[in-house]
Design an enzyme around this catalytic site. Structure first.
Site, PDB file in Angstrom:
ATOM      1  N   GLU A   1      -1.740  74.750  -4.273  1.00 11.37           N
ATOM      2  CA  GLU A   1      -0.981  74.620  -3.030  1.00 11.37           C
ATOM      3  C   GLU A   1       0.492  74.307  -3.268  1.00 11.37           C
ATOM      4  O   GLU A   1       1.195  73.857  -2.366  1.00 11.37           O
ATOM      5  CB  GLU A   1      -1.618  73.528  -2.166  1.00 11.37           C
ATOM      6  CG  GLU A   1      -3.045  73.825  -1.761  1.00 11.37           C
ATOM      7  CD  GLU A   1      -3.157  74.772  -0.573  1.00 11.37           C
ATOM      8  OE1 GLU A   1      -2.488  74.540   0.442  1.00 11.37           O
ATOM      9  OE2 GLU A   1      -3.929  75.743  -0.671  1.00 11.37           O
TER      10      GLU A   1
ATOM     11  N   HIS B   1      -2.641  67.511   1.895  1.00 15.52           N
ATOM     12  CA  HIS B   1      -1.777  67.594   0.721  1.00 15.52           C
ATOM     13  C   HIS B   1      -1.293  66.198   0.362  1.00 15.52           C
ATOM     14  O   HIS B   1      -1.169  65.325   1.222  1.00 15.52           O
ATOM     15  CB  HIS B   1      -0.541  68.471   0.996  1.00 15.52           C
ATOM     16  CG  HIS B   1      -0.837  69.918   1.176  1.00 15.52           C
ATOM     17  ND1 HIS B   1      -0.211  70.696   2.124  1.00 15.52           N
ATOM     18  CD2 HIS B   1      -1.697  70.738   0.532  1.00 15.52           C
ATOM     19  CE1 HIS B   1      -0.661  71.935   2.057  1.00 15.52           C
ATOM     20  NE2 HIS B   1      -1.561  71.981   1.108  1.00 15.52           N
TER      21      HIS B   1
ATOM     22  N   CYS C   1       7.292  69.192   4.498  1.00 17.75           N
ATOM     23  CA  CYS C   1       6.581  70.476   4.413  1.00 17.75           C
ATOM     24  C   CYS C   1       7.553  71.645   4.448  1.00 17.75           C
ATOM     25  O   CYS C   1       7.285  72.709   3.891  1.00 17.75           O
ATOM     26  CB  CYS C   1       5.596  70.623   5.572  1.00 17.75           C
ATOM     27  SG  CYS C   1       4.080  69.667   5.417  1.00 17.75           S
TER      28      CYS C   1
END
EC number: 3.5.3.23
Length: 460
Positions: A180, A255, A374
């Site tokens: 990721e 995350h 993000c």
């Protein structure tokens, strides 16, 4: 331990520009905010302008700021590979009737969250002195696994000079190597241009040997993190591999950057960030050339649910010339008393370099599950590497104004789920992206532009 010293280096935050199809499809399993707002009407224009305002404000404040373009959406190539045929309008209509979830995936604007775009190693840490990039395979989510090919092209277009930049292919798209990107990676150092230590955080191992979350799937494997470290030439003395706490993942911390943020020698984290907090801190202290400054937020001050609801830890931690740091938090932090009190304690306590909190409104992104951290990919560049960048991607007043004007002319201010099948949305998006590639001076980065070149379309 690393490449040559690069004292004159800075961190550039490359934010993802929100795309014209920004919508609330609720596609991300384990992302509580994304699922909570599924089906609501979005405002792509507002979302893009909010992101641009954050970029511009940080640029004006003296922080190095770049921009990454969105991806081509709707992804008609993906839908055609699934067997939908005919004209573009017929493909969209058939997908809406027969496989609406696939249409939603094909329209996702999730590339805006560029923390997931890639993992980056600065030249100060790489044996060859170059900046290394590995696009994330994002195989854990259907809508996101469509991104790596274009991500790779964009990164290669911007960081094009092979004397300064090295590009690796995404890891094989298999659950054993689920990756990721930088959302599960933090570099800690004394100064940006000096060697640092890379903290890779994973949620599970590929073979089920360690405890895993039970409610939501872990998106990063240890094996993927180890493979990227090898690709980039990082030695054992430069890396720490830490398992994320499974209870945090089950609470919606999909995350690591939703529960921890690091910058320089500082790591701000929730006590439930890691499965073995003490071991992680001990290993970081042993390997870092500069003393680690851990800033721990206990669960009694901010619960996991509050951390997820406000994205307190999904904030940008930025270095200032005087040695202090600024924490850029989403507006939601100011709406929760416990979180806001904790932020004030961080600033007023005087036990860490965090001396300022800046609040930024990124509500459109937050409702889809992504905060300020993000939205950015961190790239440390020395003077020569920065001079070698291609395209017009570093934010200044002129670029901000050009992009804001572009958004206002091309983006809708309302997008409902049923609008995703509108052929006019496709036409609007392609026209916007074609103009954007000219504004950013990146050439033919999109599939439709590359196809036009192959067909010999004039001016393509």
């Amino acid at each position: 331990m690393s490449g040559a010293m690069e004292v004159n280096a800075d961190e550039v935050n490359f934010d993802g520009l929100v795309g014209p199809t920004h919508n609330y499809a609720g596609l991300a399993a384990g992302n509580v905010a994304s699922r909570r707002h599924a089906g609501l009407v979005s405002n792509p224009r507002e979302a893009a302008l909010q992101g641009l305002e954050k970029m511009h404000a940080l640029s004006q404040a003296g922080y190095a700021q770049g921009v990454l373009p969105p991806q081509q959406r709707p992804d008609l190539g993906f839908l055609r590979r699934l067997g939908f045929a005919g004209s573009d309008a017929e493909v969209l209509a058939a997908a809406a009737r027969q496989a609406p979830a696939m249409l939603r995936a094909a329209c996702s604007a999730s590339s805006m969250w560029t923390a997931n775009a890639a993992t980056v190693t600065p030249g100060a840490d790489a044996p060859d002195g170059r900046v290394h990039f590995t696009p994330a395979n994002l195989q854990s989510g259907l809508h996101r696994c469509l991104e790596p090919a274009t991500t790779g092209r964009v990164l290669q277009a911007i960081f094009a000079d092979p004397a300064h930049f090295a590009h690796h292919g995404p890891l094989p798209a298999t659950p054993a190597l689920a990756d990721e990107g930088a959302a599960n990676h933090t570099r800690l150092c004394a100064r940006y241009g000096e060697p640092g230590v890379h903290l890779f955080v994973y949620g599970r191992d590929a073979f089920g040997l360690e405890p895993a979350p039970t409610r939501f799937s872990a998106r990063q494997t240890r094996e993927a993190s180890e493979a990227i470290a090898r690709q980039h030439g990082l030695a054992a003395a430069q890396t720490v591999f830490a398992r994320q706490h499974p209870d945090a993942i089950d609470a919606g911390v999909f995350h690591n950057d939703v529960i921890a943020v690091g910058n320089g020698p500082v790591m701000l984290y929730h006590e439930m960030a890691f499965a073995d907090e003490a071991a992680v801190l001990d290993e970081l202290r042993a390997k870092m050339p500069e003393p680690l400054i851990p800033v721990r937020v206990p669960a009694e001050a901010v619960s996991l649910d509050e951390a997820v609801a406000t994205y307190l830890f999904n904030s940008q931690l930025l270095s200032n010339a005087d040695g202090s740091m600024t924490l850029v938090v989403p507006g939601e932090c100011g709406h929760h008393e416990a979180v806001w009190r904790t932020l004030q304690d961080l600033v007023l306590g005087g036990h860490n370099p965090i001396g300022e909190v800046r609040v930024k409104d990124v509500k459109q992104s937050m409702q889809n599950g992504g905060g300020p951290a993000c939205l950015r990919l961190r790239v440390v560049l020395n003077d020569a590497q920065r001079a070698a960048l291609s395209g017009r991607v570093l934010m200044d007043d002129a670029l901000h104004d050009a992009l804001a004007d572009w958004v206002r002319r091309h983006y809708r201010d309302r997008l409902a789920p049923e609008d995703l099948a509108d052929p006019q949305l496709l036409a609007e998006s392609l026209a916007a992206l074609d103009e954007l590639s000219d504004i950013l001076q990146l050439g033919a980065i999109y599939p439709f532009q590359r196809e036009a070149r192959v067909k010999g379309v004039p001016n393509a």
